[in-house]
Design a protein around this motif. Structure first.
Motif, short mmCIF file in Angstrom:
data_model
loop_
_atom_site.label_atom_id
_atom_site.label_comp_id
_atom_site.label_asym_id
_atom_site.label_seq_id
_atom_site.Cartn_x
_atom_site.Cartn_y
_atom_site.Cartn_z
N MET A 88 0.82 -1.21 0.00
CA MET A 88 0.00 0.00 0.00
C MET A 88 0.86 1.27 0.00
N THR A 89 2.03 1.20 0.59
CA THR A 89 2.95 2.34 0.55
C THR A 89 3.45 2.56 -0.87
N VAL A 90 3.77 1.48 -1.57
CA VAL A 90 4.18 1.57 -2.98
C VAL A 90 3.04 2.16 -3.81
N ALA A 91 1.81 1.66 -3.59
CA ALA A 91 0.66 2.19 -4.32
C ALA A 91 0.45 3.67 -4.01
N SER A 92 0.62 4.05 -2.75
CA SER A 92 0.47 5.46 -2.36
C SER A 92 1.47 6.34 -3.10
N ALA A 93 2.71 5.88 -3.18
CA ALA A 93 3.72 6.65 -3.90
C ALA A 93 3.33 6.82 -5.36
N GLY A 94 2.80 5.76 -5.95
CA GLY A 94 2.33 5.85 -7.33
C GLY A 94 1.19 6.84 -7.49
N PHE A 95 0.24 6.81 -6.57
CA PHE A 95 -0.88 7.76 -6.63
C PHE A 95 -0.41 9.20 -6.47
N VAL A 96 0.53 9.41 -5.58
CA VAL A 96 1.07 10.77 -5.39
C VAL A 96 1.73 11.25 -6.69
N TYR A 97 2.51 10.37 -7.31
CA TYR A 97 3.15 10.75 -8.57
C TYR A 97 2.11 11.01 -9.66
#
Length: 137
Positions: A88-97
């Motif tokens: 979920m942290t990886v997904a969050s980083a993707g969403f932020v980008y």
């Protein structure tokens, strides 16, 4: 017990992501060609779906991380919870980008395609991780 209250909120909010992801995908797909002829409702609602996703995802990040820390002493299921947190942290980083290039995506097809790829990848990672937790309990 606050742990279980946060867990209940976390689980309920995770279900809210499903319609938000669907709405983001449907409206974003309509905007992909960059046409100015897209209906106004599509241009207005795509950012709303994305913002709603960010708010719900952020709330779940807080409740999930808080419970991870508070429940760290519980060894049963710890690896599963930790893997879920990492995904979920990886997904969050993707969403932020994806969100950070959203404005540029309106005017540049290459950026628009990158925005879509990153957003869909993040949706995929988070959905897979959600299912991993949902089916694993």
């Amino acid at each position: 017990d606050w742990y279980y209250r946060r867990l209940a909120w976390h689980r309920a909010l995770s279900w809210a992501m499903v319609p938000l992801f669907i709405g983001s995908y449907v409206t974003g797909d309509r905007l992909l060609d960059g046409s100015t002829n897209d209906p106004a409702w599509v241009r207005r609602t795509h950012p709303l779906f994305a913002t709603g996703s960010a708010v719900v995802f952020g709330a779940n990040a807080v409740t999930g991380f808080w419970n991870l820390i508070e429940g760290w002493k519980e060894k049963e299921g710890r690896t599963k919870r930790l893997l879920h947190t990492v995904a979920m942290t990886v997904a969050s980083a993707g969403f932020v980008y994806a969100g950070s290039i959203g404005e540029q995506a309106r005017d540049d097809r290459d950026i628009r395609n990158r925005h879509r790829t990153v957003a869909l990848g993040s949706m995929g990672v988070s959905t897979a991780s959600w299912l991993f937790m949902l089916l694993g309990n």
